[in-house]
Design an enzyme around this catalytic site. Structure first.
Site, short mmCIF file in Angstrom:
data_model
loop_
_atom_site.label_atom_id
_atom_site.label_comp_id
_atom_site.label_asym_id
_atom_site.label_seq_id
_atom_site.Cartn_x
_atom_site.Cartn_y
_atom_site.Cartn_z
N TYR A 160 10.06 14.84 20.99
CA TYR A 160 10.40 13.41 20.56
C TYR A 160 11.12 12.57 21.64
CZ TYR A 160 9.77 14.88 15.53
OH TYR A 160 9.40 15.19 14.46
N LEU A 180 6.79 2.70 2.83
CA LEU A 180 5.83 1.98 1.85
C LEU A 180 6.67 2.22 0.47
CD1 LEU A 180 3.23 0.70 0.85
CD2 LEU A 180 2.24 2.97 0.69
#
Length: 250
Positions: free
Chosen positions: A53, A222
């Site tokens: 990351y 979403l």
């Protein structure tokens, strides 16, 4: 905050996990530290990251941000169940050599030490295999893991993005070795829009006593209403939600 035991272990973790993938690339260090402080205040004790990351030339940056937060003291490290991952090639761009990635005993040893240095801690509570490695036998992987557990560098081991049959293979190999706890968790893509984990991954996790850690629980925003916000002129969609905007049939 509700807490539960992680799989078949005695380790107690919060039901909500703080994901840190955006620490560095999208969230600066000061805001990242504020988020982690707020998480502790809310009773969240389970933090998840990965050695890769930060991405690109900033690989490892997220672990370093977390390490700097631990270094601020206040029992921060003692309060956190720390999870990170291994698999990606961590060599500098254009300087990749063999054995700088995946799950060979050599790379696992190298990756653990590098993560411990960035995280400014002497141990990792949950060390996760970020992806399957079809080239390295589980016997070799578990031999390396057993050594690290004996050295006190890691406590538990989990998987991420594993299919059900690989969870079974991993834990059967651990059982043959004897004295190896095997995988105790699986981190998989799982939410109301993406439920394929229910076919084999979750049944395998249940059979072998693994805790399930869903990633992208809102499917890239979403399920949090990002499409509605986009239509109404709200924030810019990204990730899976952006893909859906580009292809309404997705």
């Amino acid at each position: 905050m509700k807490h539960t035991q992680l799989g078949r272990t005695g380790l107690k973790v919060s039901r909500l996990v703080l994901g840190t993938m955006n620490f560095g690339p999208q969230t600066d260090e000061a805001d990242s530290h504020a988020i982690m402080d707020a998480a502790l205040d809310a009773g969240i004790n389970f933090f998840d990251t990965a050695n890769v990351y930060g991405w690109g030339e900033n690989k490892g940056r997220t672990e370093s941000i977390i390490g700097n937060w631990f270094a601020k003291g206040g029992d921060r490290r003692d309060k956190v169940v720390l999870a990170t991952k291994v698999y990606a090639n961590m060599a500098a761009e254009g300087d990749a050599w063999p054995n700088h990635d995946k799950l060979s005993a050599l790379n696992i040893r190298r990756a653990v030490d590098a993560s411990l240095k960035r995280l400014q801690t002497d141990h990792i509570d949950l060390y996760q295999f970020h992806h399957i490695d079809r080239s390295t036998p589980f016997e070799e992987i578990w031999q390396a893991i057993d050594t690290l557990i004996q050295q006190g560098k890691i406590l538990y081991v989990g998987s991420s993005n594993f299919p059900g049959y690989k969870i079974a293979q991993a834990n059967e190999a651990a059982a043959r070795r004897g004295g190896t706890i095997g995988l105790v968790s699986e981190q998989c893509l799982y939410n109301l829009a993406e439920r394929r984990a229910e076919m084999e991954v979750i049944p395998a996790a249940r059979e072998y006593g693994l805790g399930v850690i869903p990633w992208s629980p809102l499917h890239g925003g979403l399920l949090g209403g990002v499409l509605k916000k986009e239509v109404q002129g709200g924030r810019r969609a990204s990730g899976r939600a952006a893909d859906t905007l580009a292809d309404p049939a997705a």
